[in-house]
Design a protein around this motif. Structure first.
Motif, PDB file in Angstrom:
ATOM      1  N   SER A   1     -16.869  11.268  17.847  1.00 37.87           N
ATOM      2  CA  SER A   1     -17.032  10.204  18.852  1.00 37.87           C
ATOM      3  C   SER A   1     -17.121  10.774  20.262  1.00 37.87           C
ATOM      4  O   SER A   1     -16.974  11.977  20.473  1.00 37.87           O
ATOM      5  CB  SER A   1     -15.825   9.284  18.778  1.00 37.87           C
ATOM      6  N   ARG A   2     -17.285   9.868  21.225  1.00 40.89           N
ATOM      7  CA  ARG A   2     -17.341  10.284  22.632  1.00 40.89           C
ATOM      8  C   ARG A   2     -16.044  10.988  23.036  1.00 40.89           C
ATOM      9  O   ARG A   2     -16.045  11.969  23.756  1.00 40.89           O
ATOM     10  CB  ARG A   2     -17.569   9.040  23.518  1.00 40.89           C
ATOM     11  N   MET A   3     -14.911  10.497  22.575  1.00 39.74           N
ATOM     12  CA  MET A   3     -13.627  11.090  22.993  1.00 39.74           C
ATOM     13  C   MET A   3     -13.326  12.394  22.251  1.00 39.74           C
ATOM     14  O   MET A   3     -12.316  13.036  22.501  1.00 39.74           O
ATOM     15  CB  MET A   3     -12.486  10.096  22.784  1.00 39.74           C
TER      16      MET A   3
ATOM     17  N   ILE B   1     -13.913   9.644  14.062  1.00 41.19           N
ATOM     18  CA  ILE B   1     -13.714   8.210  13.835  1.00 41.19           C
ATOM     19  C   ILE B   1     -13.929   7.953  12.349  1.00 41.19           C
ATOM     20  O   ILE B   1     -15.022   8.175  11.817  1.00 41.19           O
ATOM     21  CB  ILE B   1     -14.695   7.371  14.668  1.00 41.19           C
TER      22      ILE B   1
ATOM     23  N   PHE C   1     -22.605   3.111  19.135  1.00 38.46           N
ATOM     24  CA  PHE C   1     -21.511   2.338  19.728  1.00 38.46           C
ATOM     25  C   PHE C   1     -20.929   3.088  20.935  1.00 38.46           C
ATOM     26  O   PHE C   1     -20.760   2.524  22.016  1.00 38.46           O
ATOM     27  CB  PHE C   1     -20.429   2.083  18.673  1.00 38.46           C
ATOM     28  N   CYS C   2     -20.641   4.385  20.728  1.00 35.82           N
ATOM     29  CA  CYS C   2     -20.052   5.196  21.804  1.00 35.82           C
ATOM     30  C   CYS C   2     -21.005   5.330  22.995  1.00 35.82           C
ATOM     31  O   CYS C   2     -20.565   5.440  24.138  1.00 35.82           O
ATOM     32  CB  CYS C   2     -19.717   6.604  21.295  1.00 35.82           C
TER      33      CYS C   2
ATOM     34  N   CYS D   1     -20.251   1.919  24.784  1.00 39.86           N
ATOM     35  CA  CYS D   1     -18.861   1.488  24.968  1.00 39.86           C
ATOM     36  C   CYS D   1     -18.149   2.150  26.170  1.00 39.86           C
ATOM     37  O   CYS D   1     -17.817   1.478  27.144  1.00 39.86           O
ATOM     38  CB  CYS D   1     -18.097   1.735  23.666  1.00 39.86           C
ATOM     39  N   LYS D   2     -17.901   3.428  26.097  1.00 39.97           N
ATOM     40  CA  LYS D   2     -17.280   4.213  27.183  1.00 39.97           C
ATOM     41  C   LYS D   2     -15.879   3.717  27.582  1.00 39.97           C
ATOM     42  O   LYS D   2     -15.406   3.972  28.691  1.00 39.97           O
ATOM     43  CB  LYS D   2     -18.174   4.245  28.431  1.00 39.97           C
ATOM     44  N   LYS D   3     -15.235   2.962  26.728  1.00 37.12           N
ATOM     45  CA  LYS D   3     -13.899   2.438  27.054  1.00 37.12           C
ATOM     46  C   LYS D   3     -12.878   3.569  27.185  1.00 37.12           C
ATOM     47  O   LYS D   3     -11.990   3.526  28.034  1.00 37.12           O
ATOM     48  CB  LYS D   3     -13.464   1.469  25.949  1.00 37.12           C
ATOM     49  N   CYS D   4     -13.034   4.603  26.343  1.00 37.42           N
ATOM     50  CA  CYS D   4     -12.099   5.731  26.411  1.00 37.42           C
ATOM     51  C   CYS D   4     -12.278   6.481  27.736  1.00 37.42           C
ATOM     52  O   CYS D   4     -11.293   6.846  28.375  1.00 37.42           O
ATOM     53  CB  CYS D   4     -12.282   6.668  25.216  1.00 37.42           C
TER      54      CYS D   4
ATOM     55  N   CYS E   1      -9.537   2.583  21.875  1.00 37.64           N
ATOM     56  CA  CYS E   1     -10.817   2.606  21.159  1.00 37.64           C
ATOM     57  C   CYS E   1     -10.955   1.374  20.256  1.00 37.64           C
ATOM     58  O   CYS E   1     -10.062   1.079  19.456  1.00 37.64           O
ATOM     59  CB  CYS E   1     -10.918   3.879  20.323  1.00 37.64           C
ATOM     60  N   PRO E   2     -12.068   0.645  20.368  1.00 35.80           N
ATOM     61  CA  PRO E   2     -12.248  -0.547  19.516  1.00 35.80           C
ATOM     62  C   PRO E   2     -12.177  -0.234  18.013  1.00 35.80           C
ATOM     63  O   PRO E   2     -11.851  -1.112  17.225  1.00 35.80           O
ATOM     64  CB  PRO E   2     -13.656  -1.035  19.895  1.00 35.80           C
ATOM     65  N   TYR E   3     -12.453   1.008  17.635  1.00 46.24           N
ATOM     66  CA  TYR E   3     -12.370   1.353  16.206  1.00 46.24           C
ATOM     67  C   TYR E   3     -10.919   1.501  15.732  1.00 46.24           C
ATOM     68  O   TYR E   3     -10.682   1.668  14.544  1.00 46.24           O
ATOM     69  CB  TYR E   3     -13.102   2.669  15.929  1.00 46.24           C
TER      70      TYR E   3
HETATM   71  S1  SF4 Z   1     -13.549   4.048  23.035  1.00 41.50           S
HETATM   72 FE1  SF4 Z   1     -15.669   3.503  22.729  1.00 41.50          FE
HETATM   73  S2  SF4 Z   1     -16.816   5.257  23.534  1.00 41.50           S
HETATM   74 FE2  SF4 Z   1     -14.728   5.923  23.222  1.00 41.50          FE
HETATM   75  S3  SF4 Z   1     -14.695   6.821  21.193  1.00 41.50           S
HETATM   76 FE3  SF4 Z   1     -14.061   4.690  20.958  1.00 41.50          FE
HETATM   77  S4  SF4 Z   1     -15.967   3.610  20.521  1.00 41.50           S
HETATM   78 FE4  SF4 Z   1     -16.542   5.604  21.343  1.00 41.50          FE
END
Ligand code: SF4
Ligand code: SF4
Length: 442
Positions: free
Chosen positions: A306-308, A312, A344-345, A348-351, A399-401
């Motif tokens: 994932s982005r972080m 995942i 998704f990543c 998203c960029k929430k992390c 992370c939404p996951y």
């Molecule tokens: S928070 Fe969003 S961008 Fe970061 S790893 Fe999770 S899904 Fe990916």
């Protein structure tokens, strides 16, 4: 006829309302007040609309609502855009474990290792020295330091350390002739019974074997010779409530516990394979890894990167710890899976937004040793770990996951896997129901 159709239309709206009632109940269980209030609001609004439609006989409103529900459901599950796989080119060089951040933070000034390492890598000396000045994780000085819990966690890591001498051993001289299909099933069942949540097998890519020892009981700097053909890898779910407390010390308690579980499972599995007459080595934390587990776990079909930077997993998201064993025993391999993480990543960029040290990139992927991926700023991440005295885990938490695999979240995951619209809607929905920013930003 029209009356029947009208009643059916109300039933469809009622079914959609039931979905939000289930969501309301699971949000309360997950202790997510914002999602609970919002879903309760949607439920009340839906009941209000049903009453208004029925009372005032505004059936046009009911048809509009059905049309909306129908279009949304269709767009959510229609395979409109196949999920993008990770792009892996030719990986030409193995990683030297001595260069990993966890190895580098262990080099103490005045020691042979320190002198040798920074003579070869002077460009890293300044940043590493500045990190070493901060308190160590679990030591007094960190924001979430807790003398009792810190000691308990250190004891857990002490138990893992004891296992590092048991990762390899004598191979039974009598080799059992076993059918690869049967033995694959037997070993997968064994791993699950020992406590893993999911297990996968792949051919071991030699490029995922570290080139030199950087940590652990083996001689620092010695070349790693591991020519095993297969890897059996597994994931263990981390407790949702413990992860929710990140970056508090609870996250490190949970990580340590799951590392110990992973170490015990790996050591037992390797021992079992050796008892069948085949070489096998466990790869465990603290730190006896000879392989880089995340890409191997991807090859074995247990998740995507994932982005972080975390793996995942399909069911548990990044809320997992990894373990594995390499062996020469012939096994049936699994295939890598693609279920929408890259797309998704991308959006998203929430992390990235929640990372207190800004270690997770906002920008596009880069090519790292032949693999197109987002690259974490490991120094920045570790700096924050040392400041708080835990292994943070805020990115994992937001992370939404990471939502638990409940009925509602599983439906959303199914949509994300299939449809580009679902991916967009889910990102928006996650922000709406859970908020964009985590409350604990320090
Ligand atoms: S928070 Fe969003 S961008 Fe970061 S790893 Fe999770 S899904 Fe990916
Ligand atoms: S663990 Fe914390 S500091 Fe490190 S990347 Fe995740 S959110 Fe950032």
């Amino acid at each position: 006829m029209k009356d029947v159709f009208d009643i059916i239309s109300l039933l469809i709206i009622f079914s959609a309302t039931i979905f939000f009632i289930i969501f309301f109940v699971s949000s309360i269980r997950e202790r997510k007040p914002r999602a609970s209030w919002l879903s309760a609001g949607i439920v009340l609004l839906s009941f209000g609309l049903i009453l208004v439609i029925y009372w005032f006989q505004i059936w046009t409103l009911s048809y509009i609502l059905i049309l909306l529900i129908f279009i949304t459901t269709l767009l959510f599950f229609l395979p409109l855009h196949k999920p993008t796989p990770m792009k892996v080119g030719t990986i030409s060089k193995r990683v030297d474990e001595r260069n990993t951040m966890f190895a580098r933070e262990e080099y103490q000034p005045g020691t042979e290792k320190y002198e040798a390492y920074y003579a070869a890598h002077p460009e890293l000396k300044k940043v590493d020295d500045s990190l070493r000045k901060l308190p160590k994780i679990l030591d007094p000085g960190g924001k979430y330091y807790d003398p009792i819990k810190s000691e308990e966690i250190k004891k857990t890591f002490g138990l893992i350390k004891k296992l590092t001498t048991q990762v390899d051993g004598e191979v039974n001289e009598i080799t059992s002739e076993i059918d690869p299909i049967e033995v694959t099933k037997l070993l997968k069942d064994f791993t699950i019974k020992e406590g893993a949540d999911e297990v996968g097998i792949c051919e071991l890519n030699p490029m995922f074997v570290y080139s030199h020892v950087g940590r652990g009981p083996e001689k620092w700097g010695s070349p790693i010779k591991l020519d095993h053909k297969f890897a059996i890898v597994f994931i263990i779910e981390m407790d949702y409530d413990m992860v929710e407390q990140a970056p508090d010390i609870a996250i490190t308690e949970e990580a340590a516990r799951k590392y110990l579980d992973a170490a015990n499972i790996s050591v037992s599995l390797a021992r079992k394979i050796r008892s069948m007459g085949y070489p096998a080595r466990a790869h465990i934390s603290d730190s006896n890894y000879q392989i880089m587990l995340p890409p191997v776990v991807v090859d074995a079909g247990l998740g995507e990167l994932s982005r972080m930077g975390y793996l995942i997993a399909k069911k548990f998201g990044p809320r997992v710890r990894l373990g594995g064993v390499t062996t020469d025993l012939s096994l049936i391999v699994d295939k890598p899976i693609v279920f929408g993480v890259q797309d998704f990543c991308e959006v998203c960029k929430k992390c990235s937004e929640n990372c207190p040290s800004k270690a997770i990139p906002y920008n596009d992927k880069t090519i790292v040793r032949g693999v197109e991926k987002w690259e974490l700023n490991v120094e920045q991440c570790l700096r924050y770990w040392r400041l708080v005295g835990t292994d943070c885990g805020l990115c994992m938490k937001v992370c939404p996951y990471s939502h638990p695999p409940t009925f509602v979240h599983n439906i959303v995951r199914k949509g994300i896997e299939k449809s580009a619209v679902a991916r967009r809607l889910s990102i928006w929905g996650d922000d709406f129901f859970y908020g964009r920013k985590s409350k604990i930003i320090n």
